[in-house]
Design a protein around this motif. Structure first.
Motif, PDB file in Angstrom:
ATOM      1  N   GLN A   1       0.845  -1.189   0.000  1.00 31.13           N
ATOM      2  CA  GLN A   1       0.000   0.000   0.000  1.00 31.13           C
ATOM      3  C   GLN A   1       0.886   1.247   0.000  1.00 31.13           C
ATOM      4  N   VAL A   2       0.576   2.175  -0.880  1.00 25.77           N
ATOM      5  CA  VAL A   2       1.323   3.426  -0.993  1.00 25.77           C
ATOM      6  C   VAL A   2       0.332   4.580  -0.958  1.00 25.77           C
ATOM      7  N   GLN A   3       0.602   5.557  -0.122  1.00 18.00           N
ATOM      8  CA  GLN A   3      -0.196   6.779  -0.096  1.00 18.00           C
ATOM      9  C   GLN A   3       0.672   7.934  -0.598  1.00 18.00           C
ATOM     10  N   LEU A   4       0.074   8.764  -1.444  1.00 21.33           N
ATOM     11  CA  LEU A   4       0.806   9.834  -2.104  1.00 21.33           C
ATOM     12  C   LEU A   4       0.156  11.173  -1.804  1.00 21.33           C
ATOM     13  N   VAL A   5       0.989  12.171  -1.500  1.00 24.42           N
ATOM     14  CA  VAL A   5       0.491  13.516  -1.227  1.00 24.42           C
ATOM     15  C   VAL A   5       1.331  14.520  -2.002  1.00 24.42           C
ATOM     16  N   GLU A   6       0.679  15.243  -2.924  1.00 24.82           N
ATOM     17  CA  GLU A   6       1.372  16.243  -3.727  1.00 24.82           C
ATOM     18  C   GLU A   6       1.337  17.602  -3.057  1.00 24.82           C
ATOM     19  N   SER A   7       2.321  18.426  -3.399  1.00 25.38           N
ATOM     20  CA  SER A   7       2.364  19.813  -2.954  1.00 25.38           C
ATOM     21  C   SER A   7       3.201  20.619  -3.935  1.00 25.38           C
ATOM     22  N   GLY A   8       3.128  21.933  -3.808  1.00 24.00           N
ATOM     23  CA  GLY A   8       3.970  22.796  -4.622  1.00 24.00           C
ATOM     24  C   GLY A   8       3.283  23.491  -5.769  1.00 24.00           C
ATOM     25  N   GLY A   9       2.024  23.187  -5.985  1.00 25.91           N
ATOM     26  CA  GLY A   9       1.311  23.859  -7.060  1.00 25.91           C
ATOM     27  C   GLY A   9       1.052  25.320  -6.732  1.00 25.91           C
ATOM     28  N   GLY A  10       0.590  26.054  -7.733  1.00 27.35           N
ATOM     29  CA  GLY A  10       0.298  27.464  -7.519  1.00 27.35           C
ATOM     30  C   GLY A  10       0.126  28.208  -8.813  1.00 27.35           C
ATOM     31  N   LEU A  11       0.151  29.528  -8.705  1.00 28.94           N
ATOM     32  CA  LEU A  11       0.001  30.408  -9.860  1.00 28.94           C
ATOM     33  C   LEU A  11       1.362  30.971 -10.243  1.00 28.94           C
ATOM     34  N   VAL A  12       1.687  30.884 -11.510  1.00 31.17           N
ATOM     35  CA  VAL A  12       2.972  31.375 -11.993  1.00 31.17           C
ATOM     36  C   VAL A  12       2.772  32.009 -13.368  1.00 31.17           C
ATOM     37  N   GLN A  13       3.614  32.970 -13.695  1.00 29.60           N
ATOM     38  CA  GLN A  13       3.526  33.594 -15.009  1.00 29.60           C
ATOM     39  C   GLN A  13       4.213  32.720 -16.052  1.00 29.60           C
ATOM     40  N   ALA A  14       3.790  32.872 -17.275  1.00 34.52           N
ATOM     41  CA  ALA A  14       4.426  32.132 -18.367  1.00 34.52           C
ATOM     42  C   ALA A  14       5.924  32.419 -18.389  1.00 34.52           C
ATOM     43  N   GLY A  15       6.699  31.356 -18.594  1.00 33.04           N
ATOM     44  CA  GLY A  15       8.142  31.461 -18.566  1.00 33.04           C
ATOM     45  C   GLY A  15       8.748  31.185 -17.209  1.00 33.04           C
ATOM     46  N   GLY A  16       7.914  31.110 -16.198  1.00 33.38           N
ATOM     47  CA  GLY A  16       8.374  30.872 -14.844  1.00 33.38           C
ATOM     48  C   GLY A  16       8.585  29.395 -14.540  1.00 33.38           C
ATOM     49  N   SER A  17       8.889  29.134 -13.267  1.00 35.21           N
ATOM     50  CA  SER A  17       9.191  27.773 -12.831  1.00 35.21           C
ATOM     51  C   SER A  17       8.429  27.424 -11.565  1.00 35.21           C
ATOM     52  N   LEU A  18       8.193  26.131 -11.395  1.00 36.26           N
ATOM     53  CA  LEU A  18       7.612  25.586 -10.178  1.00 36.26           C
ATOM     54  C   LEU A  18       8.216  24.219  -9.933  1.00 36.26           C
ATOM     55  N   ARG A  19       8.282  23.832  -8.673  1.00 38.38           N
ATOM     56  CA  ARG A  19       8.684  22.466  -8.360  1.00 38.38           C
ATOM     57  C   ARG A  19       7.579  21.791  -7.566  1.00 38.38           C
ATOM     58  N   LEU A  20       7.077  20.723  -8.121  1.00 40.23           N
ATOM     59  CA  LEU A  20       6.075  19.917  -7.436  1.00 40.23           C
ATOM     60  C   LEU A  20       6.768  18.823  -6.639  1.00 40.23           C
ATOM     61  N   SER A  21       6.190  18.518  -5.495  1.00 43.51           N
ATOM     62  CA  SER A  21       6.703  17.454  -4.648  1.00 43.51           C
ATOM     63  C   SER A  21       5.616  16.418  -4.406  1.00 43.51           C
ATOM     64  N   CYS A  22       6.034  15.193  -4.237  1.00 45.42           N
ATOM     65  CA  CYS A  22       5.110  14.099  -3.918  1.00 45.42           C
ATOM     66  C   CYS A  22       5.732  13.292  -2.794  1.00 45.42           C
ATOM     67  N   ALA A  23       5.066  13.299  -1.650  1.00 47.48           N
ATOM     68  CA  ALA A  23       5.524  12.534  -0.504  1.00 47.48           C
ATOM     69  C   ALA A  23       4.805  11.197  -0.471  1.00 47.48           C
ATOM     70  N   ALA A  24       5.562  10.129  -0.376  1.00 54.92           N
ATOM     71  CA  ALA A  24       4.991   8.786  -0.405  1.00 54.92           C
ATOM     72  C   ALA A  24       5.187   8.090   0.925  1.00 54.92           C
ATOM     73  N   SER A  25       4.181   7.355   1.336  1.00 50.67           N
ATOM     74  CA  SER A  25       4.298   6.531   2.536  1.00 50.67           C
ATOM     75  C   SER A  25       4.437   5.080   2.107  1.00 50.67           C
ATOM     76  N   GLY A  26       4.979   4.269   2.983  1.00 48.16           N
ATOM     77  CA  GLY A  26       5.115   2.866   2.649  1.00 48.16           C
ATOM     78  C   GLY A  26       6.558   2.453   2.541  1.00 48.16           C
ATOM     79  N   ARG A  27       6.880   1.288   3.066  1.00 47.81           N
ATOM     80  CA  ARG A  27       8.265   0.826   3.098  1.00 47.81           C
ATOM     81  C   ARG A  27       8.758   0.355   1.737  1.00 47.81           C
ATOM     82  N   THR A  28       7.843   0.127   0.799  1.00 48.57           N
ATOM     83  CA  THR A  28       8.238  -0.407  -0.505  1.00 48.57           C
ATOM     84  C   THR A  28       8.308   0.669  -1.576  1.00 48.57           C
TER      85      THR A  28
END
Length: 130
Positions: free
Chosen positions: A1-28
């Protein structure tokens, strides 16, 4: 079983940058191929990028043609994290971005899309203004 939680989204102007993160639970975590998908209202969820599990040929990465050269997927198996660095963003990149885990390889995730994913996060909104 794996649980996933994303973060890092938002509003940005064209040409800009963002970094999305995904935190996962589970030993595998390290045994799963990890990927990113995105979806806009009224359209199917589409593949963005995927990276192999550490137990396989580590480092094999697939990208959708629309993001090649602009997006970079990485993973940190010590922290159970997956990242999507997005640069040179365009208004057409606006979507809800989802993290996915798959027991198959990244090529399978790219070819089969959502049917190849075993687990999903809840999504994070990315909006790129022109």
């Amino acid at each position: 079983q794996v649980q996933l939680v994303e973060s890092g989204g938002g509003l940005v102007q064209a040409g800009g940058s963002l970094r999305l993160s995904c935190a996962a639970s589970g030993r595998t975590f390290s045994s799963y191929t990890m990927g990113w998908f995105r979806q806009v209202p009224g359209k199917e969820r589409e593949f963005v990028a995927a990276i192999t599990a550490i137990s396989a040929s580590y480092g094999i990465i697939y990208y959708a043609d629309s993001v090649k050269g602009r997006f970079t997927i990485t993973r940190d198996n010590t922290m159970n994290m997956v990242y999507l660095q997005m640069s040179s963003l365009r208004p057409e990149d606006t979507a809800v971005y989802y993290c996915a885990a798959s027991i198959g390889g990244p090529g399978r995730l790219q070819q089969l899309g959502v049917t190849a994913a075993n687990y999903w996060g809840q999504g994070t909104q990315v909006t790129v203004s022109s």
